[in-house]
Design a protein around this motif. Structure first.
Motif, short mmCIF file in Angstrom:
data_model
loop_
_atom_site.label_atom_id
_atom_site.label_comp_id
_atom_site.label_asym_id
_atom_site.label_seq_id
_atom_site.Cartn_x
_atom_site.Cartn_y
_atom_site.Cartn_z
N LEU A 82 0.81 -1.33 0.07
CA LEU A 82 0.07 -0.08 0.13
C LEU A 82 0.73 1.11 0.00
O LEU A 82 1.83 1.31 0.74
CB LEU A 82 -0.90 -0.03 1.18
CG LEU A 82 -1.74 0.93 1.38
CD1 LEU A 82 -2.67 1.37 0.29
CD2 LEU A 82 -2.47 1.24 2.77
N VAL A 83 0.58 2.08 -0.77
CA VAL A 83 1.33 3.32 -1.01
C VAL A 83 0.33 4.58 -1.03
O VAL A 83 -0.67 4.61 -1.47
CB VAL A 83 1.93 3.54 -2.18
CG1 VAL A 83 2.92 4.77 -2.55
CG2 VAL A 83 3.07 2.46 -2.37
N THR A 84 0.68 5.49 0.00
CA THR A 84 -0.01 6.80 0.00
C THR A 84 0.78 7.97 -0.45
O THR A 84 1.94 8.22 0.16
CB THR A 84 -0.44 7.10 1.29
OG1 THR A 84 -1.36 6.04 1.90
CG2 THR A 84 -1.48 8.48 1.42
N LEU A 85 0.58 8.64 -1.47
CA LEU A 85 1.42 9.34 -2.07
C LEU A 85 0.82 10.84 -1.74
O LEU A 85 -0.20 11.24 -1.83
CB LEU A 85 1.10 9.33 -3.56
CG LEU A 85 2.34 10.08 -4.56
CD1 LEU A 85 3.73 9.28 -4.13
CD2 LEU A 85 2.02 9.71 -6.01
N ASN A 86 1.89 11.78 -1.34
CA ASN A 86 1.49 13.10 -0.73
C ASN A 86 1.17 14.03 -2.10
O ASN A 86 1.74 13.60 -3.15
CB ASN A 86 2.43 13.55 0.20
CG ASN A 86 2.10 14.83 1.10
OD1 ASN A 86 1.02 15.30 0.94
ND2 ASN A 86 3.14 15.29 1.82
N ALA A 87 0.96 15.34 -1.73
CA ALA A 87 0.49 16.32 -2.61
C ALA A 87 2.09 16.36 -3.60
O ALA A 87 3.07 16.42 -3.25
CB ALA A 87 0.13 17.35 -2.02
N ASN A 88 1.62 16.72 -4.74
CA ASN A 88 3.01 17.28 -5.78
C ASN A 88 4.01 16.15 -5.74
O ASN A 88 5.20 16.48 -5.58
CB ASN A 88 3.33 18.85 -5.44
CG ASN A 88 4.46 19.06 -6.25
OD1 ASN A 88 4.46 18.84 -7.42
ND2 ASN A 88 5.30 20.02 -5.78
N SER A 89 3.51 14.95 -5.93
CA SER A 89 4.61 13.79 -5.86
C SER A 89 4.21 12.81 -7.08
O SER A 89 3.33 12.92 -7.66
CB SER A 89 4.25 13.17 -4.61
OG SER A 89 4.71 13.93 -3.24
N MET A 90 5.46 11.99 -7.20
CA MET A 90 5.18 11.14 -8.52
C MET A 90 5.99 9.80 -8.17
O MET A 90 7.05 9.92 -7.55
CB MET A 90 5.77 11.73 -9.56
CG MET A 90 5.61 11.04 -10.89
SD MET A 90 5.93 12.12 -12.44
CE MET A 90 7.53 12.86 -11.86
N LEU A 91 5.38 8.90 -8.47
CA LEU A 91 6.07 7.62 -8.15
C LEU A 91 5.89 6.65 -9.46
O LEU A 91 4.94 6.44 -10.05
CB LEU A 91 5.10 6.58 -7.35
CG LEU A 91 5.78 5.26 -6.59
CD1 LEU A 91 7.17 5.60 -5.99
CD2 LEU A 91 4.99 4.37 -5.86
N HIS A 92 7.10 6.13 -10.05
CA HIS A 92 7.24 5.34 -11.27
C HIS A 92 7.25 3.76 -10.80
O HIS A 92 8.11 3.47 -9.74
CB HIS A 92 8.52 5.89 -11.89
CG HIS A 92 8.58 6.71 -12.57
ND1 HIS A 92 7.40 7.36 -13.39
CD2 HIS A 92 9.04 8.08 -12.14
CE1 HIS A 92 7.95 8.57 -13.70
NE2 HIS A 92 8.51 8.91 -12.93
N VAL A 93 6.45 2.92 -11.21
CA VAL A 93 6.59 1.50 -11.00
C VAL A 93 6.49 0.62 -12.22
O VAL A 93 6.08 0.84 -13.32
CB VAL A 93 5.11 1.14 -10.13
CG1 VAL A 93 5.08 -0.20 -9.94
CG2 VAL A 93 4.88 1.88 -8.98
N PRO A 94 7.54 -0.21 -12.46
CA PRO A 94 7.66 -0.92 -13.70
C PRO A 94 6.32 -1.73 -13.89
O PRO A 94 5.81 -2.24 -13.19
CB PRO A 94 8.73 -1.84 -13.08
CG PRO A 94 9.64 -1.12 -12.13
CD PRO A 94 8.46 -0.64 -11.29
N ARG A 95 6.25 -1.59 -15.35
CA ARG A 95 4.82 -2.47 -16.00
C ARG A 95 5.23 -3.84 -16.02
O ARG A 95 4.22 -4.67 -16.01
CB ARG A 95 4.56 -1.82 -17.28
CG ARG A 95 4.12 -0.46 -17.11
CD ARG A 95 3.72 0.09 -18.60
NE ARG A 95 3.43 1.51 -18.68
CZ ARG A 95 2.17 1.90 -18.27
NH1 ARG A 95 0.97 0.86 -18.34
NH2 ARG A 95 1.56 3.04 -18.62
#
Length: 225
Positions: A82-95
């Motif tokens: 589980l990931v909670t992303l804060n404002a103005n943020s970005m997460l790259h996850v391999p497809r």
């Protein structure tokens, strides 16, 4: 005689207005010209395709989760974390291959991770643009990585942080309740928090400022809103 005069006049007319029939010799058709033409088209198409793949390689290789200003989102990764992303943020996850091979993500901004343990004990790695990465097996932690600095707060479990200090590669092991902050001049510094880390503050869209410089307050508000 009159006929001779007409003949002579016709000859002079032909002399003054010559009729020349030009027969251009055409070269025989080249059997390779057709293939050469299509060859050039295929080369141009291949170059265009390669340029397109290069420009959009990140979109092809990674699925990107992002949040706008003032926005907070939670999502579940393919491995169940589980990931909670804060404002103005970005997460790259391999497809491709994430969860079945290695588990590696790239973070820009701030996020809280609740990592799920896998039957094959695969490591979970969070990479950042600030030249440090967090390696975990199963835990709960927050990673902050922005222009003004970076930090890691561990809530549960145990993590290993790899980072760069000058030309040297270093490692630090963290325990619950510890804060690891990164300084561009002095590298990483670890300290034990006097109170359990309240990592849910920003998830509730709240700020707590204790002994905080006004410039830092301004930067935090600017990053979020």
């Amino acid at each position: 005689p009159q006929s001779d005069l007409l003949t002579e006049g016709y000859r002079r007319f032909l002399y003054d207005n010559p009729i020349v029939e030009k027969v251009e010799k055409q070269s025989p058709p080249n059997r390779y010209s057709h293939f050469w033409k299509w060859g050039k088209i295929m080369v141009a198409a291949s170059i265009t395709l390669l340029i397109g793949v290069w420009l959009f390689k990140d979109s092809i290789q990674y699925k990107t989760y992002r949040t706008g200003y003032g926005d907070i989102k939670s999502f579940v990764l393919p491995d169940g974390s589980l990931v909670t992303l804060n404002a103005n943020s970005m997460l790259h996850v391999p497809r491709y291959g994430f969860g079945t091979q290695q588990r590696e993500v790239i973070l820009s901004g701030e996020a809280n991770f609740s990592v799920k343990h896998t039957p094959y004990h695969q490591k979970f790695v969070v990479k950042t643009e600030n030249k440090f990465e967090v390696v975990v097996l199963g835990t709960e932690f927050t990673v902050f990585s922005r222009n003004r600095g970076a930090k890691v707060i561990l809530n549960k479990g145990k993590i290993l942080v790899n980072y760069q200090e000058g030309s040297s590669s270093k490692q630090l092991m963290m325990k619950p309740g510890e804060l690891l902050s990164f300084n561009k001049q002095h590298g990483g510094s670890k300290k034990l928090l006097t109170q359990p880390p309240n990592i849910s503050i920003w998830q509730e869209k709240r700020f707590v400022f204790e002994e905080t410089f006004l410039a830092d307050v301004s930067q935090m508000l600017g990053e979020t809103y």
